[in-house]
Motif scaffolding. Structure first.
Motif, PDB file in Angstrom:
ATOM      1  N   ALA A 190       0.600  -1.114   0.148  1.00 22.35           N
ATOM      2  CA  ALA A 190      -0.004   0.021  -0.064  1.00 22.35           C
ATOM      3  C   ALA A 190       0.713   1.273  -0.025  1.00 22.35           C
ATOM      4  N   THR A 191       1.961   1.173   0.650  1.00 23.20           N
ATOM      5  CA  THR A 191       2.948   2.351   0.634  1.00 23.20           C
ATOM      6  C   THR A 191       3.559   2.510  -0.528  1.00 23.20           C
ATOM      7  N   ALA A 192       4.168   1.531  -1.089  1.00 23.59           N
ATOM      8  CA  ALA A 192       4.855   1.620  -2.431  1.00 23.59           C
ATOM      9  C   ALA A 192       3.526   1.951  -3.634  1.00 23.59           C
ATOM     10  N   ALA A 193       2.387   1.881  -3.417  1.00 25.61           N
ATOM     11  CA  ALA A 193       1.397   2.204  -4.710  1.00 25.61           C
ATOM     12  C   ALA A 193       1.509   3.783  -4.638  1.00 25.61           C
ATOM     13  N   ARG A 194       1.957   4.355  -3.502  1.00 20.38           N
ATOM     14  CA  ARG A 194       2.045   6.001  -3.608  1.00 20.38           C
ATOM     15  C   ARG A 194       3.108   6.242  -4.813  1.00 20.38           C
ATOM     16  N   TRP A 195       3.999   5.405  -4.923  1.00 18.88           N
ATOM     17  CA  TRP A 195       5.087   5.477  -6.176  1.00 18.88           C
ATOM     18  C   TRP A 195       5.034   4.147  -6.932  1.00 18.88           C
ATOM     19  N   PRO A 196       3.959   3.844  -7.813  1.00 21.43           N
ATOM     20  CA  PRO A 196       3.902   2.455  -8.012  1.00 21.43           C
ATOM     21  C   PRO A 196       4.976   2.036  -9.117  1.00 21.43           C
ATOM     22  N   VAL A 197       5.898   2.787  -9.492  1.00 22.78           N
ATOM     23  CA  VAL A 197       6.835   2.352 -10.402  1.00 22.78           C
ATOM     24  C   VAL A 197       7.966   1.817  -9.725  1.00 22.78           C
ATOM     25  N   LEU A 198       8.185   2.246  -8.490  1.00 24.56           N
ATOM     26  CA  LEU A 198       9.196   1.499  -7.749  1.00 24.56           C
ATOM     27  C   LEU A 198       9.024   0.213  -7.281  1.00 24.56           C
ATOM     28  N   GLN A 199       9.849  -0.710  -7.546  1.00 25.80           N
ATOM     29  CA  GLN A 199       9.498  -2.284  -7.166  1.00 25.80           C
ATOM     30  C   GLN A 199      10.183  -2.418  -5.885  1.00 25.80           C
ATOM     31  N   VAL A 200       9.544  -3.005  -4.985  1.00 21.85           N
ATOM     32  CA  VAL A 200       9.843  -3.298  -3.582  1.00 21.85           C
ATOM     33  C   VAL A 200      10.211  -4.821  -3.381  1.00 21.85           C
ATOM     34  N   PRO A 201      11.270  -5.292  -3.359  1.00 21.91           N
ATOM     35  CA  PRO A 201      11.793  -6.533  -3.460  1.00 21.91           C
ATOM     36  C   PRO A 201      11.631  -7.222  -2.063  1.00 21.91           C
ATOM     37  N   GLU A 202      11.611  -8.604  -2.016  1.00 20.15           N
ATOM     38  CA  GLU A 202      12.172  -9.187  -0.912  1.00 20.15           C
ATOM     39  C   GLU A 202      13.725  -9.479  -1.179  1.00 20.15           C
ATOM     40  N   ILE A 203      14.444  -8.947  -0.668  1.00 21.41           N
ATOM     41  CA  ILE A 203      15.847  -8.754  -0.943  1.00 21.41           C
ATOM     42  C   ILE A 203      16.541 -10.321  -0.752  1.00 21.41           C
ATOM     43  N   LEU A 204      16.221 -11.105   0.270  1.00 21.25           N
ATOM     44  CA  LEU A 204      16.627 -12.383   0.413  1.00 21.25           C
ATOM     45  C   LEU A 204      16.458 -13.221  -0.724  1.00 21.25           C
ATOM     46  N   ALA A 205      15.258 -13.078  -1.194  1.00 20.09           N
ATOM     47  CA  ALA A 205      14.582 -13.893  -2.213  1.00 20.09           C
ATOM     48  C   ALA A 205      15.479 -13.733  -3.738  1.00 20.09           C
ATOM     49  N   GLU A 206      15.935 -12.262  -3.720  1.00 25.05           N
ATOM     50  CA  GLU A 206      16.732 -11.955  -4.992  1.00 25.05           C
ATOM     51  C   GLU A 206      18.106 -12.408  -4.570  1.00 25.05           C
ATOM     52  N   VAL A 207      18.484 -12.634  -3.408  1.00 30.30           N
ATOM     53  CA  VAL A 207      19.940 -13.099  -3.442  1.00 30.30           C
ATOM     54  C   VAL A 207      19.863 -14.788  -3.657  1.00 30.30           C
ATOM     55  N   LEU A 208      18.814 -15.044  -3.041  1.00 28.84           N
ATOM     56  CA  LEU A 208      18.321 -16.844  -3.145  1.00 28.84           C
ATOM     57  C   LEU A 208      18.617 -17.111  -4.488  1.00 28.84           C
ATOM     58  N   HIS A 209      17.831 -16.103  -5.434  1.00 24.55           N
ATOM     59  CA  HIS A 209      17.837 -16.454  -6.982  1.00 24.55           C
ATOM     60  C   HIS A 209      19.223 -16.423  -7.400  1.00 24.55           C
ATOM     61  N   PHE A 210      19.893 -15.563  -6.986  1.00 24.08           N
ATOM     62  CA  PHE A 210      21.398 -15.473  -7.427  1.00 24.08           C
ATOM     63  C   PHE A 210      22.236 -16.717  -7.167  1.00 24.08           C
ATOM     64  N   VAL A 211      21.872 -17.239  -5.780  1.00 27.85           N
ATOM     65  CA  VAL A 211      22.783 -18.589  -5.363  1.00 27.85           C
ATOM     66  C   VAL A 211      22.345 -19.645  -6.017  1.00 27.85           C
ATOM     67  N   LEU A 212      20.880 -19.951  -6.421  1.00 25.92           N
ATOM     68  CA  LEU A 212      20.326 -21.005  -6.753  1.00 25.92           C
ATOM     69  C   LEU A 212      20.016 -21.159  -8.171  1.00 25.92           C
ATOM     70  N   GLY A 213      20.101 -19.870  -8.894  1.00 25.26           N
ATOM     71  CA  GLY A 213      19.559 -19.767 -10.034  1.00 25.26           C
ATOM     72  C   GLY A 213      18.302 -20.102 -10.528  1.00 25.26           C
ATOM     73  N   ARG A 214      17.245 -20.117  -9.462  1.00 27.58           N
ATOM     74  CA  ARG A 214      15.778 -20.285  -9.760  1.00 27.58           C
ATOM     75  C   ARG A 214      15.368 -19.313  -8.602  1.00 27.58           C
ATOM     76  N   ARG A 215      14.060 -19.133  -8.734  1.00 20.84           N
ATOM     77  CA  ARG A 215      13.138 -18.367  -7.560  1.00 20.84           C
ATOM     78  C   ARG A 215      12.505 -19.292  -6.747  1.00 20.84           C
ATOM     79  N   VAL A 216      12.766 -18.938  -5.322  1.00 17.18           N
ATOM     80  CA  VAL A 216      12.363 -19.651  -4.180  1.00 17.18           C
ATOM     81  C   VAL A 216      11.812 -18.709  -3.362  1.00 17.18           C
ATOM     82  N   GLY A 217      10.536 -19.079  -2.521  1.00 18.44           N
ATOM     83  CA  GLY A 217       9.950 -18.096  -1.648  1.00 18.44           C
ATOM     84  C   GLY A 217      10.638 -18.000  -0.509  1.00 18.44           C
TER      85      GLY A 217
END
Length: 336
Positions: free
Chosen positions: A169-196
């Motif tokens: 809801a907060t990010a919707a004030r500036w909707p073009v700013l993607q708000v990541p789960e940073i740990l998910a992004e690092v896991l993607h880097f390590v594993l080469g696939r997306r995991v929750g």
């Protein structure tokens, strides 16, 4: 699991991937901030700028083009935290167990987490994580180290403590700013696939897989650049608007402005930068004593390692453009 992770981070020698930009320190005699203007002229397609000094001076260059945000996006998490405090959904003095915070830590943060532990006076004899995961910090401590030291684990803890609904809801004030789960992004880097993230935190088998693959993660600046190119993105225009709005939110600006030197006539300088290999981002909100407000966002990409090491000069250049009309004109000319 924790002891195995500690051993891994000690021996793996991972390179930083999300370090905080240097704070507003005095300009060394050898520094040449104007050199960044030459970089802008040679790399116009890799720069996005939105700047408004609050007295009619403006710069807009590719302001609505999406580029990686790196840790500059954490102003959105801070805005959500400020809203939660304002509405009574969270208390700044709420106790947080250090182990609950550190479960979101997976390295690749350029030493940000260790800087946070040091700032909070938390011993970490292994050089990585707290000696005593049962001790407590406050929710406001985590907001502070998220901004001041760019602690990714603190950012993700706040995201889950505040709730996805409030963050989105907060990010919707500036909707073009993607708000990541940073740990998910690092896991993607390590594993080469997306995991929750929730699956990772609750699945010992997945945790063991991450430990097994972590030593193969690229350790060099150049090795990490392909991953960084595909991380969360947004626009300079939206980031600048966020900083402008947060100058009017006391709970947010207290963290953004903390410790920043004030030039004459200035009531507050709010700053949040970010960096990933190949990416340097800067966001400012400035309050003048006469009530005027200025804001700026500069997003750069395809930055080589030499220029990356000169990020502090870019921070000073952007602030000068907000404070000094002559510096703003130089920036305008460089991007014209």
């Amino acid at each position: 699991m924790l002891l195995t992770r500690r051993h891994l981070f000690r021996t793996c020698g991972v390179a930083g991937a999300a370090a905080l930009l240097p704070a507003l320190s005095p300009v060394p005699a050898t520094a040449q901030p104007d050199d960044w203007l030459a970089w802008f002229r040679a790399n116009r397609q890799h720069v996005a700028v939105a700047l408004d000094d609050g007295r009619g001076g403006r710069v807009a260059h590719r302001a609505h083009e999406r580029q990686p945000l790196a840790s500059a996006v954490k102003v959105v998490h801070l805005a959500a935290y400020a809203k939660a405090v304002e509405t009574g959904l969270a208390r700044p003095d709420e106790k947080v167990r250090v182990g609950d915070w550190e479960q979101y830590y997976l390295g690749l943060d350029g030493g940000a987490h260790q800087a946070s532990l040091r700032a909070l006076g938390i011993p970490f004899a292994n050089g990585v994580t707290a000696d005593d995961p049962r001790r407590f910090v406050t929710l406001d401590d985590l907001a502070a180290v998220m901004i001041r030291h760019s602690d990714n684990a603190a950012t993700d803890f706040l995201r889950y403590r505040l709730g996805e609904g409030l963050v989105h809801a907060t990010a919707a004030r500036w909707p073009v700013l993607q708000v990541p789960e940073i740990l998910a992004e690092v896991l993607h880097f390590v594993l080469g696939r997306r995991v929750g993230v929730r699956k990772y935190l609750s699945d010992p088998q997945l945790q063991l897989e991450v430990i097994g693959k972590f030593p193969d993660v690229p350790k060099t600046y150049e090795g990490q650049r392909p991953w960084a190119r595909g991380t969360w993105a947004g626009t300079a225009a939206a980031l600048s608007r966020a900083h402008r709005e947060l100058t009017g939110v006391p709970a947010a600006r207290a963290h953004l402005e903390r410790g920043n030197a004030l030039p004459p006539g200035v009531a507050g300088v709010g700053f949040k930068g970010g960096s990933l290999p190949g990416v340097v981002t800067v966001g400012f909100g400035v309050r003048w004593a006469d009530g005027r407000v200025g804001s700026a966002a500069v997003l750069t990409k395809e930055v080589d390692e030499t220029w990356f090491g000169r990020s502090a000069e870019l921070v000073r250049l952007v602030l000068r453009a907000l404070l000094e009309p002559a510096a703003l004109r130089e920036l305008q000319v460089s991007l014209s």
